[in-house]
Design a protein around this motif. Structure first.
Motif, PDB file in Angstrom:
ATOM      1  N   ASP A  34       0.820  -1.211   0.000  1.00 15.66           N
ATOM      2  CA  ASP A  34       0.000   0.000   0.000  1.00 15.66           C
ATOM      3  C   ASP A  34       0.853   1.260   0.000  1.00 15.66           C
ATOM      4  O   ASP A  34       0.437   2.314   0.473  1.00 15.66           O
ATOM      5  CB  ASP A  34      -0.969   0.021   1.188  1.00 15.66           C
ATOM      6  CG  ASP A  34      -0.273  -0.215   2.520  1.00 15.66           C
ATOM      7  OD1 ASP A  34       0.964  -0.384   2.525  1.00 15.66           O
ATOM      8  OD2 ASP A  34      -0.961  -0.248   3.565  1.00 15.66           O
ATOM      9  N   THR A  90      -6.878 -11.654   2.152  1.00 14.07           N
ATOM     10  CA  THR A  90      -6.734 -10.655   1.093  1.00 14.07           C
ATOM     11  C   THR A  90      -7.800 -10.781   0.004  1.00 14.07           C
ATOM     12  O   THR A  90      -8.004  -9.839  -0.763  1.00 14.07           O
ATOM     13  CB  THR A  90      -5.361 -10.781   0.417  1.00 14.07           C
ATOM     14  OG1 THR A  90      -5.283 -12.054  -0.260  1.00 14.07           O
ATOM     15  CG2 THR A  90      -4.237 -10.655   1.432  1.00 14.07           C
ATOM     16  N   ARG A 105      -3.862  -5.666  -1.599  1.00 16.03           N
ATOM     17  CA  ARG A 105      -4.698  -4.729  -0.838  1.00 16.03           C
ATOM     18  C   ARG A 105      -5.940  -4.303  -1.625  1.00 16.03           C
ATOM     19  O   ARG A 105      -6.628  -3.380  -1.238  1.00 16.03           O
ATOM     20  CB  ARG A 105      -3.889  -3.482  -0.499  1.00 16.03           C
ATOM     21  CG  ARG A 105      -2.742  -3.703   0.460  1.00 16.03           C
ATOM     22  CD  ARG A 105      -3.185  -3.671   1.892  1.00 16.03           C
ATOM     23  NE  ARG A 105      -2.032  -3.779   2.804  1.00 16.03           N
ATOM     24  CZ  ARG A 105      -2.111  -3.733   4.113  1.00 16.03           C
ATOM     25  NH1 ARG A 105      -3.285  -3.558   4.690  1.00 16.03           N
ATOM     26  NH2 ARG A 105      -1.033  -3.852   4.851  1.00 16.03           N
ATOM     27  N   PHE A 150      -8.846  -6.136  -2.728  1.00 16.79           N
ATOM     28  CA  PHE A 150     -10.187  -6.650  -2.460  1.00 16.79           C
ATOM     29  C   PHE A 150     -10.586  -6.440  -0.995  1.00 16.79           C
ATOM     30  O   PHE A 150      -9.740  -6.289  -0.113  1.00 16.79           O
ATOM     31  CB  PHE A 150     -10.252  -8.142  -2.790  1.00 16.79           C
ATOM     32  CG  PHE A 150      -9.840  -8.458  -4.205  1.00 16.79           C
ATOM     33  CD1 PHE A 150     -10.633  -8.081  -5.275  1.00 16.79           C
ATOM     34  CD2 PHE A 150      -8.654  -9.132  -4.458  1.00 16.79           C
ATOM     35  CE1 PHE A 150     -10.261  -8.371  -6.579  1.00 16.79           C
ATOM     36  CE2 PHE A 150      -8.263  -9.427  -5.757  1.00 16.79           C
ATOM     37  CZ  PHE A 150      -9.063  -9.044  -6.823  1.00 16.79           C
ATOM     38  N   ASP A 151     -11.904  -6.457  -0.770  1.00 12.90           N
ATOM     39  CA  ASP A 151     -12.398  -6.445   0.601  1.00 12.90           C
ATOM     40  C   ASP A 151     -11.933  -7.721   1.301  1.00 12.90           C
ATOM     41  O   ASP A 151     -11.853  -8.792   0.694  1.00 12.90           O
ATOM     42  CB  ASP A 151     -13.925  -6.394   0.619  1.00 12.90           C
ATOM     43  CG  ASP A 151     -14.457  -5.054   0.134  1.00 12.90           C
ATOM     44  OD1 ASP A 151     -13.819  -4.029   0.416  1.00 12.90           O
ATOM     45  OD2 ASP A 151     -15.508  -5.056  -0.548  1.00 12.90           O
ATOM     46  N   LYS A 164      -6.767  -4.677   6.256  1.00 10.86           N
ATOM     47  CA  LYS A 164      -7.257  -3.390   5.789  1.00 10.86           C
ATOM     48  C   LYS A 164      -7.080  -3.258   4.281  1.00 10.86           C
ATOM     49  O   LYS A 164      -5.999  -3.473   3.740  1.00 10.86           O
ATOM     50  CB  LYS A 164      -6.517  -2.253   6.502  1.00 10.86           C
ATOM     51  CG  LYS A 164      -7.039  -0.868   6.138  1.00 10.86           C
ATOM     52  CD  LYS A 164      -6.293   0.210   6.901  1.00 10.86           C
ATOM     53  CE  LYS A 164      -6.791   1.589   6.515  1.00 10.86           C
ATOM     54  NZ  LYS A 164      -6.063   2.669   7.236  1.00 10.86           N
ATOM     55  N   LYS A 165      -8.159  -2.901   3.608  1.00  8.56           N
ATOM     56  CA  LYS A 165      -8.117  -2.649   2.175  1.00  8.56           C
ATOM     57  C   LYS A 165      -7.525  -1.272   1.917  1.00  8.56           C
ATOM     58  O   LYS A 165      -7.739  -0.332   2.689  1.00  8.56           O
ATOM     59  CB  LYS A 165      -9.534  -2.734   1.604  1.00  8.56           C
ATOM     60  CG  LYS A 165      -9.667  -2.423   0.130  1.00  8.56           C
ATOM     61  CD  LYS A 165     -11.120  -2.507  -0.305  1.00  8.56           C
ATOM     62  CE  LYS A 165     -11.283  -2.135  -1.768  1.00  8.56           C
ATOM     63  NZ  LYS A 165     -12.697  -2.239  -2.205  1.00  8.56           N
ATOM     64  N   TRP A 166      -6.754  -1.144   0.811  1.00  6.89           N
ATOM     65  CA  TRP A 166      -6.209   0.159   0.438  1.00  6.89           C
ATOM     66  C   TRP A 166      -7.045   0.726  -0.704  1.00  6.89           C
ATOM     67  O   TRP A 166      -7.128   0.129  -1.784  1.00  6.89           O
ATOM     68  CB  TRP A 166      -4.749   0.023   0.018  1.00  6.89           C
ATOM     69  CG  TRP A 166      -4.113   1.318  -0.391  1.00  6.89           C
ATOM     70  CD1 TRP A 166      -4.318   2.537   0.176  1.00  6.89           C
ATOM     71  CD2 TRP A 166      -3.184   1.520  -1.458  1.00  6.89           C
ATOM     72  NE1 TRP A 166      -3.576   3.493  -0.460  1.00  6.89           N
ATOM     73  CE2 TRP A 166      -2.862   2.895  -1.469  1.00  6.89           C
ATOM     74  CE3 TRP A 166      -2.576   0.680  -2.380  1.00  6.89           C
ATOM     75  CZ2 TRP A 166      -1.970   3.451  -2.385  1.00  6.89           C
ATOM     76  CZ3 TRP A 166      -1.681   1.214  -3.295  1.00  6.89           C
ATOM     77  CH2 TRP A 166      -1.372   2.584  -3.295  1.00  6.89           C
ATOM     78  N   GLN A 167      -7.652   1.860  -0.480  1.00  6.91           N
ATOM     79  CA  GLN A 167      -8.529   2.446  -1.486  1.00  6.91           C
ATOM     80  C   GLN A 167      -7.767   2.866  -2.746  1.00  6.91           C
ATOM     81  O   GLN A 167      -8.359   2.986  -3.818  1.00  6.91           O
ATOM     82  CB  GLN A 167      -9.263   3.655  -0.897  1.00  6.91           C
ATOM     83  CG  GLN A 167     -10.194   3.312   0.258  1.00  6.91           C
ATOM     84  CD  GLN A 167     -11.268   2.308  -0.114  1.00  6.91           C
ATOM     85  OE1 GLN A 167     -11.772   2.296  -1.239  1.00  6.91           O
ATOM     86  NE2 GLN A 167     -11.608   1.427   0.827  1.00  6.91           N
TER      87      GLN A 167
END
Length: 527
Positions: A70, A460, A497, A499-500, A504-507
């Motif tokens: 990320d 992930t 990073r 997918f939901d 923590k997902k990275w936007q």
């Protein structure tokens, strides 16, 4: 009950990623490092007992595949970063995620032991403040893969009058000016040491018994790791699962063909035949082969014995006179500070297996589930210094520490201790099967299953969304162009990073993936 306290030992790439991922999951984490700065081996250090890159070192893995999941490397940096650029990147990562308040530098962890109540881990520290003792609920060892140097015991070495060092202590190439130098080994440290000495030493010999898979950083006009697509990896892992022998043969043929297309190899150098790419990391160098061609570096056989103050007898019976010997013979993980805990015993046998027989020393097995967790203390101890991988260490350490965080916060369950022991025994049997015909680093992992487990533990979504099950086909149906890019384009680590999932997902992951693939076009279009 409060937040669990976690000590992270080491502030190199693995330690920084671990610290960040633990803090992200609300652990009360603190990282310690005996060095004066973060960065681990990427921060040059004059101390001959600390492994570090030289100021002239260049990364062997491109920025697209050796960055955190990320935190992309800036676009204005080259494809292959210098040591100082990697160091700057790591410092930027620590600053971006506000890690510095959780880091203690110039602080050596001398011992980790169970406390008297057997409830916490007691750390014995040494720093400018003197000797200190702190208790933690959990500990992650991130001391790196290059902590303890391995030096073979060779007959007659005591009578050799010249300079003898391990590559760990190779800090000043000028110290060898005008000397005849014998470099022992043929891995990345060895070829880098040889090329550093060219133009300074009177003569450079490289002594080795086996071959290598050697590549330039750019192959067919693009960074080497661009040749590895996610779809290719999925096919390889699937084939390995059903026909491991065939998969090994086909994969080795492919990488050996890349080497031969990149370099004109003289058979007298004995670089080929090489060991399998599945069990040995490749050697990366842009200038080593050309130095062999022009004679500034000479390939010689392995060392048999030291005959006197200057003469070294080789396995083929020839004798060379040298002034210095540099052993580039590898490292072993550091378990010494884990006091009172034996991680290197193997209950299935009374002897340690020689997995490094060509190098003249023996490395024992370690009893770690997934090469990370000791079964007895899997809820509080983890190691990120006992695995070897052929790709960039940064994203793998990031992924592995995501998995540790999810396990310790109770979101993913490990097997029972009995089942973990059974899986460790099976892993040791696999290692022994590999070691029958070749030398093998004990930390080598079965790439496909190991990565699959890490993604599963970290949550992930990669296994599901980029697999060939129902979720994978649904993802492709809804996003066919993007899915094809993920599978057939640059295998971006930011996918970890995307997918939901539990971690923590990275936007910004999708944008970073698209940008990386767009930047990669300059190499693909050029070819």
């Amino acid at each position: 009950m409060g937040r669990s306290t976690v000590a992270v030992i080491g502030c190199g790439p693995s330690g920084l990623a671990t610290l960040k991922n633990l803090l992200e999951e609300d652990f009360d984490a603190t990282a310690f490092d005996k060095r004066h700065s973060i960065g681990g081996v990427w921060e040059y250090n004059e101390n001959v007992n600390y492994t570090s890159t030289l100021p002239t070192t260049v990364s062997n893995v491109s920025k697209y595949k050796n960055c955190f999941t990320d935190f992309p490397v800036p676009d204005d940096m080259p494809a292959y970063l210098s040591a100082s650029q990697v160091s700057d990147y790591l410092k930027s990562y620590a600053q971006h995620f506000d890690l510095y308040p959780h880091i203690r530098l110039n602080t050596e962890v001398r011992k980790v032991a169970r406390d008297a109540d057997n409830t916490k881990w007691r750390l014995y520290l040494s720093s400018e403040k003197g000797e200190e003792i702190f208790d933690f609920d959990k500990v992650v060892f991130c001391s790196g893969l290059t902590a303890l140097r391995c030096v073979p015991d060779i007959e007659g070495i005591q009578q050799f009058a010249g300079k003898v060092i391990h590559s760990q202590a190779f800090k000043h190439p000028n110290d060898f000016a005008g000397m005849k130098v014998l470099v022992v080994g043929l891995g990345n440290s060895a070829v880098d040491t040889c090329t550093e000495l060219v133009g300074l030493a009177e003569k450079v010999y490289v002594s080795h018994r086996n071959g290598i898979n050697i590549f330039p950083r750019h192959c067919k006009g693009k960074p080497l790791d661009f040749h590895i697509r996610r779809r290719d990896e999925a096919i390889k892992h699937a084939l390995t699962a059903v026909a491991p022998g065939l998969s090994k043969t086909l994969h080795d043929r492919y990488v050996q063909r890349l080497t031969k297309e990149s370099f004109n190899l003289d058979p007298a150098w004995r670089i080929h035949p090489p060991p399998s790419i599945l069990t040995h990391q490749p050697t990366i160098s842009d200038s080593f082969v050309s130095c062999l061609h022009d004679g500034t570096i000479s390939s010689v056989d392995g060392i048999c014995r030291f005959r006197n103050e200057n003469d070294v007898e080789l396995v083929d019976g020839s004798v060379i006179a040298v002034d210095a010997v540099i052993f580039c013979t590898g490292y072993s993980p550091d378990f010494e500070i884990f006091a009172g805990q034996d991680l290197t015993s193997d209950p299935t046998t009374s002897e340690h297996h020689d997995l490094g027989h060509d190098r003249g020393y023996t490395l024992p097995f370690t009893r770690l589930y997934q090469n990370i967790f000791p079964p007895e203390y899997s809820d509080s101890i983890a190691f990120l210094n006992n695995w070897a991988f052929t790709v960039g260490a940064f994203p793998i350490a990031d992924l592995a520490s995501m998995a540790i965080a999810q396990v310790w916060r109770g979101a993913f369950s490990l097997p029972s201790r009995v089942d973990m022991d059974h899986e460790i025994d099976a892993s040791h049997l696999w290692l022994r099967s590999l070691a029958k015909d070749d030398s093998v680093y004990p930390g080598i992992v079965p790439e496909g299953p190991w990565l699959h487990w890490l993604h599963k533990a970290a949550g992930t979504g990669v296994n599901e969304k980029l697999g060939y099950g129902l979720q994978g086909w649904l993802f492709w149906f809804r996003h066919p162009r993007f899915c094809n890019l993920l599978m057939g384009g640059l295998a971006s680590v930011h996918t970890f990073r995307l997918f939901d999932g539990r971690r923590k997902k990275w936007q910004g992951a999708k944008e970073a993936i698209l940008r990386a693939n767009d930047n990669a076009k300059q190499y693909i279009d050029r070819h």
